[in-house]
Design an enzyme around this catalytic site. Structure first.
Site, PDB file in Angstrom:
ATOM      1  N   HIS A  58       0.833  -1.206   0.000  1.00  0.00           N
ATOM      2  CA  HIS A  58       0.000   0.000   0.000  1.00  0.00           C
ATOM      3  C   HIS A  58       0.869   1.258   0.000  1.00  0.00           C
ATOM      4  O   HIS A  58       1.681   1.452   0.918  1.00  0.00           O
ATOM      5  CB  HIS A  58      -0.899  -0.013   1.237  1.00  0.00           C
ATOM      6  CG  HIS A  58      -1.868   1.118   1.286  1.00  0.00           C
ATOM      7  ND1 HIS A  58      -1.938   1.998   2.339  1.00  0.00           N
ATOM      8  CD2 HIS A  58      -2.816   1.523   0.399  1.00  0.00           C
ATOM      9  CE1 HIS A  58      -2.892   2.880   2.109  1.00  0.00           C
ATOM     10  NE2 HIS A  58      -3.442   2.622   0.937  1.00  0.00           N
ATOM     11  N   ARG A  59       0.705   2.091  -1.008  1.00  0.00           N
ATOM     12  CA  ARG A  59       1.527   3.295  -1.207  1.00  0.00           C
ATOM     13  C   ARG A  59       3.009   2.911  -1.163  1.00  0.00           C
ATOM     14  O   ARG A  59       3.841   3.657  -0.645  1.00  0.00           O
ATOM     15  CB  ARG A  59       1.219   4.372  -0.165  1.00  0.00           C
ATOM     16  CG  ARG A  59      -0.268   4.692  -0.024  1.00  0.00           C
ATOM     17  CD  ARG A  59      -0.524   5.801   0.988  1.00  0.00           C
ATOM     18  NE  ARG A  59      -1.936   5.838   1.395  1.00  0.00           N
ATOM     19  CZ  ARG A  59      -2.433   6.552   2.376  1.00  0.00           C
ATOM     20  NH1 ARG A  59      -1.634   7.360   3.053  1.00  0.00           N
ATOM     21  NH2 ARG A  59      -3.716   6.517   2.674  1.00  0.00           N
ATOM     22  N   GLU A 114      -4.036   4.304  -8.460  1.00  0.00           N
ATOM     23  CA  GLU A 114      -5.277   4.920  -7.983  1.00  0.00           C
ATOM     24  C   GLU A 114      -5.341   6.376  -8.435  1.00  0.00           C
ATOM     25  O   GLU A 114      -4.469   7.181  -8.099  1.00  0.00           O
ATOM     26  CB  GLU A 114      -5.373   4.834  -6.458  1.00  0.00           C
ATOM     27  CG  GLU A 114      -6.708   5.407  -5.971  1.00  0.00           C
ATOM     28  CD  GLU A 114      -6.859   5.475  -4.473  1.00  0.00           C
ATOM     29  OE1 GLU A 114      -6.138   4.770  -3.729  1.00  0.00           O
ATOM     30  OE2 GLU A 114      -7.726   6.261  -4.050  1.00  0.00           O
ATOM     31  N   LYS A 123      -6.477   9.913  -7.984  1.00  0.00           N
ATOM     32  CA  LYS A 123      -6.856  10.661  -6.779  1.00  0.00           C
ATOM     33  C   LYS A 123      -7.001  12.125  -7.171  1.00  0.00           C
ATOM     34  O   LYS A 123      -6.217  12.968  -6.740  1.00  0.00           O
ATOM     35  CB  LYS A 123      -5.713  10.472  -5.783  1.00  0.00           C
ATOM     36  CG  LYS A 123      -6.039  10.648  -4.350  1.00  0.00           C
ATOM     37  CD  LYS A 123      -6.895   9.580  -3.814  1.00  0.00           C
ATOM     38  CE  LYS A 123      -6.326   8.927  -2.594  1.00  0.00           C
ATOM     39  NZ  LYS A 123      -7.218   7.926  -2.012  1.00  0.00           N
ATOM     40  N   HIS A 167      -0.646  11.099  -2.229  1.00  0.00           N
ATOM     41  CA  HIS A 167      -1.975  10.725  -1.739  1.00  0.00           C
ATOM     42  C   HIS A 167      -2.885  11.926  -1.502  1.00  0.00           C
ATOM     43  O   HIS A 167      -4.024  11.960  -1.978  1.00  0.00           O
ATOM     44  CB  HIS A 167      -1.840   9.922  -0.439  1.00  0.00           C
ATOM     45  CG  HIS A 167      -3.161   9.482   0.113  1.00  0.00           C
ATOM     46  ND1 HIS A 167      -3.910  10.270   0.968  1.00  0.00           N
ATOM     47  CD2 HIS A 167      -3.874   8.359  -0.079  1.00  0.00           C
ATOM     48  CE1 HIS A 167      -5.019   9.632   1.276  1.00  0.00           C
ATOM     49  NE2 HIS A 167      -5.030   8.473   0.658  1.00  0.00           N
ATOM     50  N   GLU A 170       0.508  -0.536  -4.738  1.00  0.00           N
ATOM     51  CA  GLU A 170      -0.557   0.435  -5.007  1.00  0.00           C
ATOM     52  C   GLU A 170       0.020   1.815  -4.769  1.00  0.00           C
ATOM     53  O   GLU A 170       0.845   2.002  -3.865  1.00  0.00           O
ATOM     54  CB  GLU A 170      -1.730   0.183  -4.056  1.00  0.00           C
ATOM     55  CG  GLU A 170      -2.936   1.097  -4.249  1.00  0.00           C
ATOM     56  CD  GLU A 170      -2.954   2.339  -3.367  1.00  0.00           C
ATOM     57  OE1 GLU A 170      -3.922   3.081  -3.447  1.00  0.00           O
ATOM     58  OE2 GLU A 170      -1.984   2.580  -2.601  1.00  0.00           O
ATOM     59  N   ASP A 199       0.222  -1.896   4.472  1.00  0.00           N
ATOM     60  CA  ASP A 199       1.413  -1.073   4.710  1.00  0.00           C
ATOM     61  C   ASP A 199       2.595  -1.935   5.148  1.00  0.00           C
ATOM     62  O   ASP A 199       3.734  -1.472   5.116  1.00  0.00           O
ATOM     63  CB  ASP A 199       1.136  -0.054   5.830  1.00  0.00           C
ATOM     64  CG  ASP A 199       0.036   0.934   5.480  1.00  0.00           C
ATOM     65  OD1 ASP A 199      -0.086   1.301   4.296  1.00  0.00           O
ATOM     66  OD2 ASP A 199      -0.700   1.339   6.408  1.00  0.00           O
ATOM     67  N   ASP A 238      -0.960   6.401  -5.530  1.00  0.00           N
ATOM     68  CA  ASP A 238      -2.003   7.389  -5.840  1.00  0.00           C
ATOM     69  C   ASP A 238      -1.458   8.438  -6.804  1.00  0.00           C
ATOM     70  O   ASP A 238      -0.301   8.848  -6.679  1.00  0.00           O
ATOM     71  CB  ASP A 238      -2.435   8.082  -4.544  1.00  0.00           C
ATOM     72  CG  ASP A 238      -2.777   7.082  -3.455  1.00  0.00           C
ATOM     73  OD1 ASP A 238      -3.847   6.475  -3.535  1.00  0.00           O
ATOM     74  OD2 ASP A 238      -1.949   6.894  -2.539  1.00  0.00           O
TER      75      ASP A 238
HETATM   76  O1  G3P Z   1      -6.472   1.765  -3.182  1.00  0.00           O
HETATM   77  C1  G3P Z   1      -6.617   1.316  -1.877  1.00  0.00           C
HETATM   78  C2  G3P Z   1      -6.422   2.435  -0.890  1.00  0.00           C
HETATM   79  O2  G3P Z   1      -5.227   3.086  -1.171  1.00  0.00           O
HETATM   80  C3  G3P Z   1      -7.552   3.403  -0.911  1.00  0.00           C
HETATM   81  O3  G3P Z   1      -7.458   4.375   0.092  1.00  0.00           O
HETATM   82  O4  G3P Z   1      -6.909   6.601   0.934  1.00  0.00           O
HETATM   83  O5  G3P Z   1      -5.202   4.814   1.011  1.00  0.00           O
HETATM   84  O6  G3P Z   1      -5.824   5.842  -1.145  1.00  0.00           O
HETATM   85  P1  G3P Z   1      -6.291   5.457   0.224  1.00  0.00           P
HETATM   86 MG    MG Z   2      -4.589   4.680  -2.481  1.00  0.00          MG
END
Ligand code: G3P
Ligand code: MG
Length: 247
Positions: A14-15, A116, A118, A56, A41, A238, A43
């Site tokens: 994640h990120r 993603e 954003k 993000h 993943e 994470d 943003d």
């Molecule tokens: O794409 C999954 C997750 O990243 C969505 O929430 O706020 O972390 O971008 P956020």
């Molecule tokens: Mg995200």
């Protein structure tokens, strides 16, 4: 339309690996790779001069030593701020990367990605157009095809129109009964949701309908195991080192 090929694994960083390195940075993607993930993943926002950057928040305040809205700044200014030291001094010198820089690094590392969208409110169309055009022209052939997702429905509509061949995932914090119609209307391949409000019955319903289901942000192995038991296809985490041993 034929469903695009989808190769997303059960554990996605994640990120990058936001528990171990500053989120959405090149260092973070390298550390995610070192921890063993095969996909990350991240943003994407649009700068004032129309460049795609990996960030993000709408503001740069939380994750850099600068202040202000990414949508109000040109890339040259955005790239001048430090995006690593806030997390740990040993990451000083990291910057907010462009999408091109991230794609180049993914190509070197052999990492797949969930991209993603954003968008800053008001530039949903431009963010989706710029990102999809870049993915179309610059995504390396040797990587698995990317998966594009967004909470922003308009962005997904534009993504579908610009690059229908690139798989889309609908992001919802909480899945409501409207999910099926929303997914069908944008011809999404996957559904992504927050794990906290998800129920086993909803997970089974989505999987029974044939849609892969991905949950964010799952930072405990026991919870990931429970979600996999409900049929959840994969999790964003994470701390991939804690969840990867399950798979
Ligand atoms: O794409 C999954 C997750 O990243 C969505 O929430 O706020 O972390 O971008 P956020
Ligand atoms: Mg995200």
């Amino acid at each position: 339309m034929r469903q695009p090929q989808l190769l997303v694994p059960k554990v996605v960083g994640h990120r990058g690996a936001a528990g171990h390195a500053p989120e959405n940075t090149l260092a973070g993607f390298r550390i995610a790779k070192a921890l063993g993930v095969s996909w990350v993943e991240f943003d994407v926002h649009l700068t004032a001069d129309g460049r795609c950057v990996v960030l993000h928040d709408d503001l740069i305040d939380r994750t850099t030593d600068g202040q202000g809205a990414v949508g109000d700044m040109v890339l040259e200014e955005i790239a001048s701020y430090d995006a690593g030291a806030w997390f740990d001094p040993r990451f000083a010198g990291e910057t907010i990367p462009t999408l091109e820089e991230v794609i180049d690094l993914l190509a070197d590392l052999g990492l797949g990605a969930n991209v993603e969208l954003k968008p800053t409110p008001g530039v949903e169309d431009d963010t989706a157009i710029a990102t999809m055009e870049l993915l179309r022209s610059a995504w390396p052939d040797h990587l698995p095809p990317p998966l594009v997702s967004s909470f922003d429905y308009r962005s997904l509509e534009v993504a579908r129109d610009v690059a229908p061949e690139i798989a889309r995932g609908l992001l919802l914090e909480t899945v409501t009964d409207e999910w099926r119609g929303m997914v069908e209307a944008i011809e999404a391949t996957t559904l992504h949701c927050g794990h906290t409000p998800l129920t086993p019955a909803r997970a089974r319903e989505i999987r029974a309908a044939g849609y892969p289901l991905f949950c964010y942000t799952v930072n405990h192995a026991g919870r990931a195991q429970e979600l996999f038991g409900w049929g959840v296809s994969g999790v964003f985490t994470d701390v991939p080192d804690q969840v990867l041993p399950l798979v």
